[in-house]
Design an enzyme around this catalytic site. Structure first.
Site, PDB file in Angstrom:
ATOM      1  N   CYS A   1      42.946  44.648  53.163  1.00 19.67           N
ATOM      2  CA  CYS A   1      43.572  44.601  51.846  1.00 19.67           C
ATOM      3  C   CYS A   1      45.069  44.378  52.005  1.00 19.67           C
ATOM      4  O   CYS A   1      45.699  45.003  52.872  1.00 19.67           O
ATOM      5  CB  CYS A   1      43.311  45.910  51.103  1.00 19.67           C
ATOM      6  SG  CYS A   1      43.988  45.977  49.439  1.00 19.67           S
TER       7      CYS A   1
ATOM      8  N   HIS B   1      35.757  44.240  45.557  1.00 20.21           N
ATOM      9  CA  HIS B   1      36.992  44.759  46.143  1.00 20.21           C
ATOM     10  C   HIS B   1      38.169  44.550  45.183  1.00 20.21           C
ATOM     11  O   HIS B   1      38.939  45.487  44.930  1.00 20.21           O
ATOM     12  CB  HIS B   1      37.254  44.044  47.478  1.00 20.21           C
ATOM     13  CG  HIS B   1      38.551  44.377  48.110  1.00 20.21           C
ATOM     14  ND1 HIS B   1      38.646  45.123  49.265  1.00 20.21           N
ATOM     15  CD2 HIS B   1      39.834  44.079  47.768  1.00 20.21           C
ATOM     16  CE1 HIS B   1      39.916  45.260  49.596  1.00 20.21           C
ATOM     17  NE2 HIS B   1      40.663  44.629  48.696  1.00 20.21           N
ATOM     18  N   GLU B   2      38.296  43.338  44.642  1.00 20.75           N
ATOM     19  CA  GLU B   2      39.412  43.051  43.739  1.00 20.75           C
ATOM     20  C   GLU B   2      39.306  43.852  42.454  1.00 20.75           C
ATOM     21  O   GLU B   2      40.299  44.383  41.958  1.00 20.75           O
ATOM     22  CB  GLU B   2      39.515  41.558  43.438  1.00 20.75           C
ATOM     23  CG  GLU B   2      39.851  40.699  44.641  1.00 20.75           C
ATOM     24  CD  GLU B   2      41.044  41.182  45.438  1.00 20.75           C
ATOM     25  OE1 GLU B   2      42.014  41.700  44.858  1.00 20.75           O
ATOM     26  OE2 GLU B   2      41.008  41.047  46.678  1.00 20.75           O
TER      27      GLU B   2
ATOM     28  N   HIS C   1      40.551  47.459  42.288  1.00 21.58           N
ATOM     29  CA  HIS C   1      41.984  47.660  42.004  1.00 21.58           C
ATOM     30  C   HIS C   1      42.226  47.883  40.514  1.00 21.58           C
ATOM     31  O   HIS C   1      43.157  48.592  40.136  1.00 21.58           O
ATOM     32  CB  HIS C   1      42.805  46.454  42.459  1.00 21.58           C
ATOM     33  CG  HIS C   1      42.972  46.352  43.936  1.00 21.58           C
ATOM     34  ND1 HIS C   1      43.683  47.273  44.677  1.00 21.58           N
ATOM     35  CD2 HIS C   1      42.520  45.424  44.816  1.00 21.58           C
ATOM     36  CE1 HIS C   1      43.673  46.920  45.946  1.00 21.58           C
ATOM     37  NE2 HIS C   1      42.970  45.800  46.059  1.00 21.58           N
TER      38      HIS C   1
END
Length: 187
Positions: free
Chosen positions: A103, A145-146, A149
């Site tokens: 990341c 994953h994105e 956030h």
């Protein structure tokens, strides 16, 4: 436009859930400038995805672009730039697989994370159109994953085995050769 500074783990903004983008802001000049900054930042840092909270913008906006070919994640198929406003994930099949994730907000580390591998991504485009795409395998992992956030989560929150959080140099030196040797052994 401009390369923005990516904030790192420990910055409180990375742990705050992002707010939805208002309908009237989607497609605005300000939104286009922000997306252009995110694209420049993604390219400058050498990533394959970036969420607005990583540049300290607390809105539900993320981009994914995979150039294809050799990357720090190995050989990957190309994925054109996808701009996701107010995205949602639908898990199509619950079966999981694990990948060594990195990341831009957690530089220098890799961690092994298992995630669902068959998803649909629902999002709004900058033209205010609703779209759905299917993603499998590593691409499914990238979107999840994105979008983590946007909910104030980092990949390190998903690591179930603390032995599988390593520095990138040690990942290349020890983990990759061990995995290659294991894959080469006959079953």
């Amino acid at each position: 436009m401009a390369v923005r500074k990516i904030i790192r783990m420990g910055h409180p903004a990375l742990r705050r859930p992002a707010r939805p983008v208002n309908e009237e802001d989607i497609g605005s000049d300000a939104m286009h400038r922000l997306v252009a900054d995110m694209i420049d930042t993604l390219h400058d840092y050498g990533g394959i995805g970036l969420a607005a909270p990583q540049i300290n913008e607390g809105i539900r906006l993320a981009i994914v672009e995979i150039p294809g070919g050799a990357t720090r994640y190995g050989e990957l198929a190309a994925r054109e730039l996808t701009i996701c406003v107010n995205p949602e994930i639908e898990i199509v099949k619950p079966d999981t697989a694990g990948f060594w994730e990195g990341c831009l907000s957690v530089p220098g580390l890799r961690g092994f994370v298992e995630r669902p591998q068959h998803i649909r991504v629902h999002f709004t485009t900058l033209k205010r159109e609703r779209q759905t795409i299917s993603a499998d395998g590593f691409l499914a992992t990238v979107f999840q994953h994105e979008f983590d956030h946007l909910d104030g989560r980092l990949y390190v929150d998903h690591i179930t085995d603390p032995h599988k959080l390593v520095f990138e140099e040690e990942y290349v030196r020890y983990v990759v050769p061990a995995e290659e040797a294991s894959a080469a052994k006959p079953a």
